[in-house]
Design an enzyme around this catalytic site. Sequence first.
Site, PDB file in Angstrom:
ATOM      1  N   HIS A   1      25.655  19.734  50.929  1.00  0.00           N
ATOM      2  CA  HIS A   1      26.690  18.699  51.027  1.00  0.00           C
ATOM      3  C   HIS A   1      27.449  18.822  52.349  1.00  0.00           C
ATOM      4  CE1 HIS A   1      26.310  18.037  46.594  1.00  0.00           C
ATOM      5  NE2 HIS A   1      26.597  16.817  46.970  1.00  0.00           N
TER       6      HIS A   1
ATOM      7  N   HIS B   1      32.985  24.547  47.822  1.00  0.00           N
ATOM      8  CA  HIS B   1      33.150  23.102  47.640  1.00  0.00           C
ATOM      9  C   HIS B   1      34.097  22.499  48.673  1.00  0.00           C
ATOM     10  CE1 HIS B   1      30.905  23.650  44.012  1.00  0.00           C
ATOM     11  NE2 HIS B   1      31.812  24.475  43.531  1.00  0.00           N
ATOM     12  N   ALA B   2      35.222  23.155  48.890  1.00  0.00           N
ATOM     13  CA  ALA B   2      36.222  22.611  49.827  1.00  0.00           C
ATOM     14  C   ALA B   2      35.676  22.530  51.241  1.00  0.00           C
ATOM     15  CB  ALA B   2      37.480  23.472  49.803  1.00  0.00           C
ATOM     16  N   SER B   3      34.808  23.471  51.598  1.00  0.00           N
ATOM     17  CA  SER B   3      34.332  23.493  52.984  1.00  0.00           C
ATOM     18  C   SER B   3      33.544  22.240  53.343  1.00  0.00           C
ATOM     19  CB  SER B   3      33.497  24.750  53.256  1.00  0.00           C
ATOM     20  OG  SER B   3      32.518  24.933  52.267  1.00  0.00           O
ATOM     21  N   ASP B   4      32.908  21.589  52.373  1.00  0.00           N
ATOM     22  CA  ASP B   4      32.236  20.320  52.719  1.00  0.00           C
ATOM     23  C   ASP B   4      33.215  19.149  52.655  1.00  0.00           C
ATOM     24  OD1 ASP B   4      31.762  18.559  50.201  1.00  0.00           O
ATOM     25  OD2 ASP B   4      30.976  20.462  49.501  1.00  0.00           O
TER      26      ASP B   4
ATOM     27  N   GLN C   1      36.796  11.030  46.027  1.00  0.00           N
ATOM     28  CA  GLN C   1      36.283  11.598  47.283  1.00  0.00           C
ATOM     29  C   GLN C   1      36.077  10.512  48.337  1.00  0.00           C
ATOM     30  OE1 GLN C   1      32.414  13.878  47.669  1.00  0.00           O
ATOM     31  NE2 GLN C   1      33.617  15.380  46.566  1.00  0.00           N
TER      32      GLN C   1
END
EC number: 6.5.1.4
Length: 359
Positions: A317, A291-294, A100
């Site tokens: 997050h 999850h992807a949106s952050d 990440q």
Amino acid sequence: MIVIDGSIGEGGGQILRTTLALAALLGKPVRIVNIRAKRPRPGLQRQHLTSVKAVAELASARVEGLELGSTTLVFIPRGLRSGRFYFNIGTAGSITLVLQALLPVTAFAPGPVEVEIVGGTDVPWSPPIDYVRFVLRKLLAMFGFEFEIIVKRRGHYPRGGGRVVLRVTQPPHVLKPVKLEERGKVLRVEGLSHAVRLPRHVAERQARSAEAVLRSKLPGVPISIDLEWYEPSRDPHLGPGSGVVVWAVAEHSVLGSDSLGAKGKPAEAVGREAAEKLLEDLATGTALDRHASDMLIPYAALACGESILGGARLTMHAWTNIEVVKMLVPGAEMEFIEGGKLNEKFKLRVKGICYKPSS
């Protein structure tokens, strides 16, 4: 030097990872204080040390405070590098959280990059490697950023030993904006259920359970969950461990969900949990799962033009990433065009700064 308070928002490792990536790219010296202030064990843990070392290598950075438990870090980047790199977390620390921090930097490296990381591929409190392979990778391709993830060996808590190779053959050097508002029609659901150093039926039961829940709510949608299992005499993993990742391929996006096996947790519960989380996010109609949106916010801030991110749930997050972007990329304009409250669905407009390495 920009000072970033590591206790804001979720007060964990997310602030560190996003700060490192953006500081490396923008060439901004930063001092991060109160690192992981809201965690039971504050300060840098092994996985965070590896994140810092990895980004520092690719950004030719000078670093102060790089030691276990440190709550203050100074990071002074001096120029992006390409090449081959190797990092060993030394525990079952999350490989995907190191990725990440690294991925945004590799998108702008001056040449091809290959990074091998040793640690945990499927561990608590982090995205499993299959989520990165089958969901995040496809979403980042929409920005024009393509890369390979090769899983040489899985690693589970507590023994680790996983090996993953990230290969970026042609860094794009510029990111395209994306319009990821609504997902559109769900075309199919795919998945991968794995079990290592465990009986085959664990992987089978996880898959069957997930499939049954998904079929009950998505009639007519093709569903296919593959199995990954190894004969005991040929199983290269330290294990034991299991998990399942499921993802919905829709007209305009890909949304994913996951669940990990644990001692005393029935395989059926693992499959059901992954399926139910995916169905919850699909029910919002948005293009991005929780999850992807952050994860996509920093990319949108660097892209050339206006992106719209529609997320199933505004997590802490995501809120944290928005705040870090405001501090490090003040030229990026961000506003909620829908939602904006924690744990509710949202649409975020992001006008990126059209970052290029020479700029």
